[in-house]
Scaffold this motif. Structure first.
Motif, PDB file in Angstrom:
ATOM      1  N   ASN A  58      -4.834 -19.554  97.994  1.00  0.00           N
ATOM      2  CA  ASN A  58      -5.935 -20.505  97.997  1.00  0.00           C
ATOM      3  C   ASN A  58      -5.646 -21.616  96.986  1.00  0.00           C
ATOM      4  O   ASN A  58      -5.633 -21.366  95.782  1.00  0.00           O
ATOM      5  N   GLN A  59      -5.412 -22.815  97.487  1.00  0.00           N
ATOM      6  CA  GLN A  59      -5.069 -23.943  96.611  1.00  0.00           C
ATOM      7  C   GLN A  59      -6.187 -24.246  95.612  1.00  0.00           C
ATOM      8  O   GLN A  59      -5.930 -24.584  94.459  1.00  0.00           O
ATOM      9  N   GLU A  60      -7.446 -24.109  96.052  1.00  0.00           N
ATOM     10  CA  GLU A  60      -8.574 -24.352  95.141  1.00  0.00           C
ATOM     11  C   GLU A  60      -8.584 -23.330  94.006  1.00  0.00           C
ATOM     12  O   GLU A  60      -8.877 -23.673  92.863  1.00  0.00           O
ATOM     13  N   LEU A  61      -8.272 -22.089  94.328  1.00  0.00           N
ATOM     14  CA  LEU A  61      -8.188 -21.049  93.299  1.00  0.00           C
ATOM     15  C   LEU A  61      -7.034 -21.346  92.341  1.00  0.00           C
ATOM     16  O   LEU A  61      -7.175 -21.219  91.120  1.00  0.00           O
ATOM     17  N   ARG A  62      -5.916 -21.757  92.902  1.00  0.00           N
ATOM     18  CA  ARG A  62      -4.726 -22.047  92.090  1.00  0.00           C
ATOM     19  C   ARG A  62      -5.020 -23.120  91.045  1.00  0.00           C
ATOM     20  O   ARG A  62      -4.591 -23.015  89.892  1.00  0.00           O
ATOM     21  N   GLU A  63      -5.732 -24.165  91.450  1.00  0.00           N
ATOM     22  CA  GLU A  63      -6.094 -25.226  90.511  1.00  0.00           C
ATOM     23  C   GLU A  63      -7.307 -24.824  89.671  1.00  0.00           C
ATOM     24  O   GLU A  63      -7.384 -25.144  88.488  1.00  0.00           O
ATOM     25  N   GLY A  64      -8.226 -24.097  90.281  1.00  0.00           N
ATOM     26  CA  GLY A  64      -9.463 -23.706  89.604  1.00  0.00           C
ATOM     27  C   GLY A  64      -9.245 -22.802  88.409  1.00  0.00           C
ATOM     28  O   GLY A  64      -9.922 -22.948  87.380  1.00  0.00           O
ATOM     29  N   ILE A  65      -8.303 -21.879  88.494  1.00  0.00           N
ATOM     30  CA  ILE A  65      -8.071 -20.956  87.377  1.00  0.00           C
ATOM     31  C   ILE A  65      -7.564 -21.723  86.157  1.00  0.00           C
ATOM     32  O   ILE A  65      -7.867 -21.364  85.014  1.00  0.00           O
ATOM     33  N   LYS A  66      -6.828 -22.790  86.389  1.00  0.00           N
ATOM     34  CA  LYS A  66      -6.325 -23.598  85.269  1.00  0.00           C
ATOM     35  C   LYS A  66      -7.474 -24.315  84.556  1.00  0.00           C
ATOM     36  O   LYS A  66      -7.483 -24.427  83.331  1.00  0.00           O
ATOM     37  N   VAL A  67      -8.436 -24.789  85.326  1.00  0.00           N
ATOM     38  CA  VAL A  67      -9.621 -25.443  84.758  1.00  0.00           C
ATOM     39  C   VAL A  67     -10.490 -24.394  84.059  1.00  0.00           C
ATOM     40  O   VAL A  67     -10.966 -24.605  82.943  1.00  0.00           O
ATOM     41  N   PHE A  68     -10.676 -23.264  84.721  1.00  0.00           N
ATOM     42  CA  PHE A  68     -11.535 -22.195  84.206  1.00  0.00           C
ATOM     43  C   PHE A  68     -11.114 -21.760  82.806  1.00  0.00           C
ATOM     44  O   PHE A  68     -11.922 -21.613  81.904  1.00  0.00           O
ATOM     45  N   SER A  69      -9.816 -21.548  82.635  1.00  0.00           N
ATOM     46  CA  SER A  69      -9.292 -21.036  81.366  1.00  0.00           C
ATOM     47  C   SER A  69      -8.868 -22.150  80.410  1.00  0.00           C
ATOM     48  O   SER A  69      -8.564 -21.883  79.252  1.00  0.00           O
ATOM     49  N   ASP A  70      -8.810 -23.370  80.926  1.00  0.00           N
ATOM     50  CA  ASP A  70      -8.256 -24.495  80.171  1.00  0.00           C
ATOM     51  C   ASP A  70      -6.818 -24.180  79.754  1.00  0.00           C
ATOM     52  O   ASP A  70      -6.401 -24.421  78.624  1.00  0.00           O
ATOM     53  N   TRP A  71      -6.080 -23.599  80.693  1.00  0.00           N
ATOM     54  CA  TRP A  71      -4.688 -23.204  80.480  1.00  0.00           C
ATOM     55  C   TRP A  71      -3.874 -23.746  81.651  1.00  0.00           C
ATOM     56  O   TRP A  71      -4.230 -23.513  82.804  1.00  0.00           O
ATOM     57  N   PRO A  72      -2.756 -24.439  81.404  1.00  0.00           N
ATOM     58  CA  PRO A  72      -2.096 -25.192  82.474  1.00  0.00           C
ATOM     59  C   PRO A  72      -1.170 -24.397  83.400  1.00  0.00           C
ATOM     60  O   PRO A  72      -0.716 -24.923  84.400  1.00  0.00           O
ATOM     61  N   THR A  73      -0.870 -23.156  83.057  1.00  0.00           N
ATOM     62  CA  THR A  73       0.139 -22.430  83.840  1.00  0.00           C
ATOM     63  C   THR A  73      -0.385 -21.113  84.383  1.00  0.00           C
ATOM     64  O   THR A  73      -1.390 -20.572  83.939  1.00  0.00           O
ATOM     65  N   ILE A  74       0.357 -20.602  85.343  1.00  0.00           N
ATOM     66  CA  ILE A  74       0.098 -19.309  85.965  1.00  0.00           C
ATOM     67  C   ILE A  74       1.374 -18.494  85.788  1.00  0.00           C
ATOM     68  O   ILE A  74       2.454 -19.066  85.943  1.00  0.00           O
ATOM     69  N   PRO A  75       1.330 -17.245  85.444  1.00  0.00           N
ATOM     70  CA  PRO A  75       0.204 -16.309  85.476  1.00  0.00           C
ATOM     71  C   PRO A  75      -0.745 -16.447  84.284  1.00  0.00           C
ATOM     72  O   PRO A  75      -0.391 -17.051  83.269  1.00  0.00           O
ATOM     73  N   GLN A  76      -1.922 -15.840  84.472  1.00  0.00           N
ATOM     74  CA  GLN A  76      -2.922 -15.767  83.411  1.00  0.00           C
ATOM     75  C   GLN A  76      -3.466 -14.347  83.374  1.00  0.00           C
ATOM     76  O   GLN A  76      -3.911 -13.823  84.396  1.00  0.00           O
ATOM     77  N   LEU A  77      -3.439 -13.756  82.186  1.00  0.00           N
ATOM     78  CA  LEU A  77      -3.887 -12.374  82.014  1.00  0.00           C
ATOM     79  C   LEU A  77      -5.221 -12.330  81.287  1.00  0.00           C
ATOM     80  O   LEU A  77      -5.391 -12.974  80.249  1.00  0.00           O
ATOM     81  N   TYR A  78      -6.150 -11.559  81.856  1.00  0.00           N
ATOM     82  CA  TYR A  78      -7.444 -11.300  81.234  1.00  0.00           C
ATOM     83  C   TYR A  78      -7.565  -9.797  80.988  1.00  0.00           C
ATOM     84  O   TYR A  78      -7.241  -8.994  81.866  1.00  0.00           O
TER      85      TYR A  78
END
Length: 110
Positions: free
Chosen positions: A56-76
């Protein structure tokens, strides 16, 4: 980011003690960084949910906005953003990742 994506991200973080937003899946990572973080969690035998941002392209961009972190992966871990590949790798190597898991009551191989 629209509310649906924001709510989806928040829901995954709220309902999974360890949540990894990644490219691909834990069984079939589609980038080396996602594979590295997934493998560290697997070595520690941590139960985690992998969310494939490539679906999901929106998710791919959205997670970066959500966390204010520019890269993937992101661990919570327990609703707290830990970091991306470099941070998790450093934490793994210096024992901080195990300490964080222990402090938060997450089962793993000691």
């Amino acid at each position: 980011m629209n509310d649906d994506i924001k709510n989806m991200i928040q829901n995954e973080i709220d309902n999974n003690e360890v949540c990894l937003f990644m490219k691909g899946t834990p069984d079939a990572p589609q980038c080396g960084f996602s594979m590295a973080v997934s493998n560290m969690l697997k070595i520690l035998e941590v139960k985690f949910k992998g969310i494939n941002v490539l679906e999901n392209q929106e998710l791919r961009e959205g997670i970066k906005v959500f966390s204010d972190w520019p890269t993937i992966p992101q661990l919570y871990i327990k609703k707290e953003f830990v970091g991306g590949c470099d941070i998790v790798k450093e934490m793994y190597e210096n024992g901080e990742l195990k300490q964080t898991l222990e402090d938060k009551g997450i089962n793993f191989k000691k």
